[in-house]
Design a protein around this motif. Structure first.
Motif, short mmCIF file in Angstrom:
data_model
loop_
_atom_site.label_atom_id
_atom_site.label_comp_id
_atom_site.label_asym_id
_atom_site.label_seq_id
_atom_site.Cartn_x
_atom_site.Cartn_y
_atom_site.Cartn_z
N GLY A 114 0.81 -1.20 0.00
CA GLY A 114 0.00 0.00 0.00
C GLY A 114 0.84 1.26 0.00
O GLY A 114 2.06 1.21 0.12
N ALA A 115 0.16 2.37 -0.13
CA ALA A 115 0.80 3.68 -0.13
C ALA A 115 0.37 4.43 1.13
O ALA A 115 -0.76 4.93 1.19
N PRO A 116 1.22 4.50 2.14
CA PRO A 116 0.86 5.19 3.38
C PRO A 116 0.66 6.69 3.16
O PRO A 116 1.15 7.26 2.18
N ASP A 117 -0.05 7.30 4.10
CA ASP A 117 -0.32 8.74 4.00
C ASP A 117 0.94 9.58 3.88
O ASP A 117 0.93 10.61 3.22
N GLY A 118 2.01 9.17 4.50
CA GLY A 118 3.25 9.94 4.47
C GLY A 118 4.02 9.84 3.17
O GLY A 118 5.04 10.47 3.00
N ILE A 164 3.07 0.03 -7.59
CA ILE A 164 2.35 -0.96 -6.78
C ILE A 164 1.66 -2.02 -7.64
O ILE A 164 1.79 -3.22 -7.36
N PRO A 165 0.94 -1.66 -8.71
CA PRO A 165 0.31 -2.71 -9.52
C PRO A 165 1.32 -3.72 -10.09
O PRO A 165 1.08 -4.93 -10.08
N ALA A 166 2.46 -3.22 -10.56
CA ALA A 166 3.49 -4.13 -11.09
C ALA A 166 4.07 -5.00 -9.98
O ALA A 166 4.35 -6.19 -10.21
N ALA A 167 4.23 -4.45 -8.78
CA ALA A 167 4.74 -5.23 -7.65
C ALA A 167 3.76 -6.33 -7.28
O ALA A 167 4.17 -7.48 -7.03
N LEU A 168 2.47 -6.02 -7.25
CA LEU A 168 1.46 -7.05 -6.96
C LEU A 168 1.45 -8.13 -8.04
O LEU A 168 1.35 -9.32 -7.73
N ASP A 169 1.57 -7.73 -9.30
CA ASP A 169 1.60 -8.71 -10.38
C ASP A 169 2.81 -9.63 -10.25
O ASP A 169 2.72 -10.83 -10.51
N THR A 171 9.03 -7.18 5.97
CA THR A 171 8.53 -5.84 5.69
C THR A 171 9.51 -5.13 4.77
O THR A 171 10.70 -5.41 4.79
N ALA A 172 8.99 -4.23 3.98
CA ALA A 172 9.83 -3.48 3.06
C ALA A 172 9.19 -2.13 2.80
O ALA A 172 8.01 -1.92 3.07
N GLY A 173 9.99 -1.24 2.26
CA GLY A 173 9.51 0.08 1.88
C GLY A 173 10.01 0.43 0.51
O GLY A 173 11.05 -0.07 0.07
N GLY A 174 9.27 1.27 -0.18
CA GLY A 174 9.67 1.73 -1.49
C GLY A 174 9.33 3.20 -1.65
O GLY A 174 8.73 3.82 -0.77
#
Length: 108
Positions: free
Chosen positions: A23-27, A77-82, A68-71
């Motif tokens: 996901g994309a956090p608020d920050g 995100i769609p490509a990462a999920l795929d 856990t990871a961060g980007g």
């Protein structure tokens, strides 16, 4: 931490062997979590998550049955999920995936 806590809570449900949340956090940026029930699956979560994290311009850590990871790039995100889906299909963990409806797309 919220995404990690959610992944752990879902993984603890009966019959759930794997949870991957991205996901994309608020920050800003991207948060990625993989949680595996090692009694049900022999997956290594950081090996599953690391390539997806790299796609989003980041990396992450590992801790047994939780990774856990961060980007930096939410557009990836769609490509990462795929990538995660494809890996799970290749490894025979699942037969296939139905693509989810993206936000804003009407069903029916």
């Amino acid at each position: 931490d919220d995404l990690r806590d959610l992944a752990v809570a879902v993984r603890e449900q009966p019959g759930v062997g794997l949870v991957v949340l991205i996901g994309a956090p608020d920050g800003g940026g991207v948060a990625l979590v993989a949680a595996v029930d090692s009694e049900l699956l022999s997956l290594v979560p950081h090996e599953l998550l690391a390539p997806a994290a790299r796609l989003t311009g980041g990396g992450g850590g590992k801790a047994g049955d939780l990774a856990t990871a961060g980007g930096r790039d939410p557009d990836a995100i769609p490509a990462a999920l795929d990538l995660v889906r494809g890996t799970l299909v290749e490894q025979g963990v699942v037969a296939s995936f139905e693509p989810p409806l993206s936000a804003g797309r009407a069903s029916g």
